[in-house]
Design a protein around this motif. Structure first.
Motif, PDB file in Angstrom:
ATOM      1  N   MET A   1       0.830  -1.204   0.000  1.00  0.00           N
ATOM      2  CA  MET A   1       0.000   0.000   0.000  1.00  0.00           C
ATOM      3  C   MET A   1       0.868   1.259   0.000  1.00  0.00           C
ATOM      4  O   MET A   1       0.615   2.192  -0.741  1.00  0.00           O
ATOM      5  CB  MET A   1      -0.907  -0.031   1.233  1.00  0.00           C
ATOM      6  N   SER A   2       1.916   1.285   0.819  1.00  0.00           N
ATOM      7  CA  SER A   2       2.754   2.479   0.888  1.00  0.00           C
ATOM      8  C   SER A   2       3.517   2.684  -0.415  1.00  0.00           C
ATOM      9  O   SER A   2       3.820   3.814  -0.791  1.00  0.00           O
ATOM     10  CB  SER A   2       3.731   2.376   2.060  1.00  0.00           C
ATOM     11  N   VAL A   6       3.607   6.152  -2.573  1.00  0.00           N
ATOM     12  CA  VAL A   6       4.861   6.795  -2.979  1.00  0.00           C
ATOM     13  C   VAL A   6       4.898   6.974  -4.492  1.00  0.00           C
ATOM     14  O   VAL A   6       5.295   8.027  -5.000  1.00  0.00           O
ATOM     15  CB  VAL A   6       6.074   5.972  -2.482  1.00  0.00           C
ATOM     16  N   SER A   7       4.442   5.971  -5.225  1.00  0.00           N
ATOM     17  CA  SER A   7       4.425   6.070  -6.681  1.00  0.00           C
ATOM     18  C   SER A   7       3.489   7.179  -7.143  1.00  0.00           C
ATOM     19  O   SER A   7       3.822   7.943  -8.062  1.00  0.00           O
ATOM     20  CB  SER A   7       3.980   4.747  -7.293  1.00  0.00           C
ATOM     21  N   LEU A   8       2.336   7.295  -6.511  1.00  0.00           N
ATOM     22  CA  LEU A   8       1.390   8.347  -6.882  1.00  0.00           C
ATOM     23  C   LEU A   8       1.943   9.737  -6.562  1.00  0.00           C
ATOM     24  O   LEU A   8       1.773  10.671  -7.348  1.00  0.00           O
ATOM     25  CB  LEU A   8       0.055   8.129  -6.169  1.00  0.00           C
ATOM     26  N   VAL A  13       4.286  14.833  -8.501  1.00  0.00           N
ATOM     27  CA  VAL A  13       5.363  15.822  -8.494  1.00  0.00           C
ATOM     28  C   VAL A  13       5.913  16.014  -9.907  1.00  0.00           C
ATOM     29  O   VAL A  13       6.191  17.140 -10.326  1.00  0.00           O
ATOM     30  CB  VAL A  13       6.476  15.401  -7.509  1.00  0.00           C
ATOM     31  N   ILE A  14       6.070  14.939 -10.654  1.00  0.00           N
ATOM     32  CA  ILE A  14       6.579  15.040 -12.027  1.00  0.00           C
ATOM     33  C   ILE A  14       5.605  15.815 -12.900  1.00  0.00           C
ATOM     34  O   ILE A  14       6.010  16.684 -13.693  1.00  0.00           O
ATOM     35  CB  ILE A  14       6.847  13.633 -12.598  1.00  0.00           C
ATOM     36  N   ILE A  15       4.319  15.551 -12.754  1.00  0.00           N
ATOM     37  CA  ILE A  15       3.320  16.248 -13.576  1.00  0.00           C
ATOM     38  C   ILE A  15       3.290  17.740 -13.243  1.00  0.00           C
ATOM     39  O   ILE A  15       3.278  18.592 -14.137  1.00  0.00           O
ATOM     40  CB  ILE A  15       1.929  15.607 -13.370  1.00  0.00           C
ATOM     41  N   VAL A  16       3.301  18.076 -11.959  1.00  0.00           N
ATOM     42  CA  VAL A  16       3.285  19.485 -11.560  1.00  0.00           C
ATOM     43  C   VAL A  16       4.554  20.191 -12.030  1.00  0.00           C
ATOM     44  O   VAL A  16       4.512  21.325 -12.522  1.00  0.00           O
ATOM     45  CB  VAL A  16       3.109  19.603 -10.026  1.00  0.00           C
TER      46      VAL A  16
END
Length: 45
Positions: A1-2, A6-8, A13-16
């Motif tokens: 789950m963690s 972390v992946s999301l 962050v990459i998209i922003v």
């Protein structure tokens, strides 16, 4: 789950970051031309 969280977060962050990068590139200043007033007497000579 963690690992999923972390992946999301990393993906978000990459998209922003990409949005800010492309927004910064789009704000290029247009070339401004300044025309100088010339007297008609100068054009006749």
């Amino acid at each position: 789950m963690s690992r999923l969280v972390v992946s999301l977060v990393v993906l978000l962050v990459i998209i922003v970051g990409a949005l800010f990068f492309f927004a910064g590139r789009a704000t290029e200043k247009p070339v401004t031309r300044i025309e100088k007033a010339v007297e008609l007497g100068n054009l006749a000579s």
